[in-house]
Design a protein around this motif. Structure first.
Motif, PDB file in Angstrom:
ATOM      1  N   PHE A   1       0.383  10.788   7.249  1.00 25.68           N
ATOM      2  CA  PHE A   1      -0.454   9.588   7.364  1.00 25.68           C
ATOM      3  C   PHE A   1      -0.601   9.176   8.822  1.00 25.68           C
ATOM      4  CE2 PHE A   1      -0.845   4.930   7.549  1.00 25.68           C
ATOM      5  CZ  PHE A   1      -2.040   4.774   6.874  1.00 25.68           C
TER       6      PHE A   1
ATOM      7  N   GLU B   1      -8.077   1.581   7.268  1.00 29.73           N
ATOM      8  CA  GLU B   1      -7.778   0.241   6.751  1.00 29.73           C
ATOM      9  C   GLU B   1      -6.675  -0.464   7.526  1.00 29.73           C
ATOM     10  OE1 GLU B   1      -8.260  -0.041   2.125  1.00 29.73           O
ATOM     11  OE2 GLU B   1      -7.566   2.001   2.602  1.00 29.73           O
TER      12      GLU B   1
ATOM     13  N   GLU C   1      -3.614   3.241  -2.751  1.00 35.96           N
ATOM     14  CA  GLU C   1      -3.426   4.083  -1.577  1.00 35.96           C
ATOM     15  C   GLU C   1      -4.211   3.488  -0.415  1.00 35.96           C
ATOM     16  OE1 GLU C   1      -4.396   8.165  -2.050  1.00 35.96           O
ATOM     17  OE2 GLU C   1      -2.588   8.646  -3.198  1.00 35.96           O
TER      18      GLU C   1
ATOM     19  N   SER D   1      -6.044   4.128   3.423  1.00 32.15           N
ATOM     20  CA  SER D   1      -6.567   5.096   4.380  1.00 32.15           C
ATOM     21  C   SER D   1      -6.203   4.624   5.784  1.00 32.15           C
ATOM     22  CB  SER D   1      -8.094   5.210   4.259  1.00 32.15           C
ATOM     23  OG  SER D   1      -8.709   3.986   4.632  1.00 32.15           O
ATOM     24  N   ALA D   2      -6.234   5.533   6.729  1.00 29.60           N
ATOM     25  CA  ALA D   2      -5.870   5.185   8.096  1.00 29.60           C
ATOM     26  C   ALA D   2      -6.764   4.074   8.645  1.00 29.60           C
ATOM     27  CB  ALA D   2      -5.953   6.416   8.990  1.00 29.60           C
TER      28      ALA D   2
ATOM     29  N   TYR E   1       0.840  -1.194   0.000  1.00 32.55           N
ATOM     30  CA  TYR E   1       0.000   0.000   0.000  1.00 32.55           C
ATOM     31  C   TYR E   1       0.880   1.250   0.000  1.00 32.55           C
ATOM     32  CZ  TYR E   1      -3.984  -2.931   1.407  1.00 32.55           C
ATOM     33  OH  TYR E   1      -4.963  -3.882   1.468  1.00 32.55           O
TER      34      TYR E   1
ATOM     35  N   VAL F   1       0.963   5.424   0.969  1.00 30.81           N
ATOM     36  CA  VAL F   1       0.264   6.467   1.707  1.00 30.81           C
ATOM     37  C   VAL F   1      -0.029   7.598   0.726  1.00 30.81           C
ATOM     38  CG1 VAL F   1       1.401   5.861   3.875  1.00 30.81           C
ATOM     39  CG2 VAL F   1       2.381   7.651   2.437  1.00 30.81           C
ATOM     40  N   PRO F   2      -1.023   8.413   0.970  1.00 32.30           N
ATOM     41  CA  PRO F   2      -1.373   9.498   0.042  1.00 32.30           C
ATOM     42  C   PRO F   2      -0.234  10.499  -0.154  1.00 32.30           C
ATOM     43  CG  PRO F   2      -3.167   9.087   1.583  1.00 32.30           C
ATOM     44  CD  PRO F   2      -1.997   8.298   2.082  1.00 32.30           C
TER      45      PRO F   2
ATOM     46  N   SER G   1      -3.045  11.126  10.689  1.00 36.07           N
ATOM     47  CA  SER G   1      -4.460  10.871  10.368  1.00 36.07           C
ATOM     48  C   SER G   1      -5.024   9.655  11.097  1.00 36.07           C
ATOM     49  CB  SER G   1      -4.622  10.679   8.856  1.00 36.07           C
ATOM     50  OG  SER G   1      -4.055   9.444   8.436  1.00 36.07           O
ATOM     51  N   THR G   2      -4.222   9.038  11.969  1.00 37.73           N
ATOM     52  CA  THR G   2      -4.676   7.806  12.645  1.00 37.73           C
ATOM     53  C   THR G   2      -5.271   8.086  14.025  1.00 37.73           C
ATOM     54  OG1 THR G   2      -2.451   7.429  13.570  1.00 37.73           O
ATOM     55  CG2 THR G   2      -2.944   6.420  11.434  1.00 37.73           C
TER      56      THR G   2
END
Length: 261
Positions: free
Chosen positions: A153, A128, A123, A125-126, A98, A100-101, A156-157
């Motif tokens: 990233f 996931e 990409e 998301s947090a 994966y 990260v954005p 954002s968690t």
């Protein structure tokens, strides 16, 4: 006979737990059929044969090791791909790649001559991250710490932290730096704080790579904290030794997750 005089104990006592020789014929008899037909009585091993012939309706799912990375020029991505090979080499585990954005605008990336991203690597998301059994995070260094894209990233968690969704999950790191003194250890060392706040278990590769950790004949990235590559001015790609360490780390991480599972 009078009360108490009808039973004379035998002088040949049978030890406790021993078979009674008089009951041998009864013990070997086939079970009685419920429909009264002795020919339809099942054999003693019929149920065993049936059980062995049935397929497993619920196969054990594979342990999922997420390999989450940011790579601007492809050096970290090269390690990530080889790391997946190591994870996939462990029975019962699979590695999932994966990205990260990206946080930089397209025109900035173009000006920096960054190659386009591989569309086959999605990409993440947090949210996931909660589905992973273990996570390996890879990123380039920026002045001795992780690149801003990876830090964004992690920032954002917050919801995962609030719900403690990552607590107890094993995590590890790998890195790319420009020079030998550019942060191969400090970048990963300072990243441990991200795992600590989530209650994750830091899994360093240590010196489990064996003799490969002591090679001095060629330039080699990597440290006890995790695999690494020296990118130089960006034109140097990962060496075979650096890739082999990444593959080993993937295999090692998968084995640790498997033991914990």
């Amino acid at each position: 006979m009078g009360k108490g005089g009808g039973c004379i104990p035998s002088k040949k006592k049978v030890p406790s737990g021993a078979r009674n020789p008089d009951s041998t014929s009864h013990a070997s008899a086939a079970p009685i059929s419920t429909d009264g037909n002795p020919n339809s009585a099942p054999r003693p091993n019929d149920d065993v044969v049936v059980a062995q012939s049935q397929p497993n309706p619920d196969p054990v799912p594979k342990l999922r090791i997420f390999i989450v990375f940011y790579s601007m020029y492809g050096h970290v991505e090269g390690l990530a791909r080889r790391m997946k090979k190591g994870v996939d080499g462990v029975e019962g585990a699979e590695g999932l790649l994966y990205r990260v954005p990206e946080t930089l605008p397209a025109e900035v990336l173009e000006a920096m001559k960054a190659p386009p991203k591989d569309p086959e690597i999605p990409e993440i998301s947090a949210a996931e991250l909660a589905a992973a059994d273990g996570v390996l995070f890879g990123f380039p260094t920026r002045f001795g710490s992780m690149a801003a894209q990876m830090k964004a990233f992690f920032d954002s968690t917050g919801q995962l932290w609030k719900e403690q969704s990552l607590a107890g999950k094993p995590g590890g790191f790998f890195v790319s730096t420009g020079t030998q003194g550019g942060g191969q250890e400090t970048t990963l060392w300072t990243a441990i704080t991200q795992l600590a706040h989530h209650g994750m278990l830091f899994v360093p590769v240590g010196y489990t790579f064996g003799a490969g950790m002591f090679k001095m004949d060629t330039v080699r990235g990597g440290s006890p904290y995790g695999a690494g590559v020296f990118a130089g001015d960006g034109t140097r790609g990962p060496s075979e030794t650096e890739l082999a360490l990444a593959e080993h780390q993937g295999k090692y991480m998968a084995s640790v997750v498997k033991k914990l599972a």
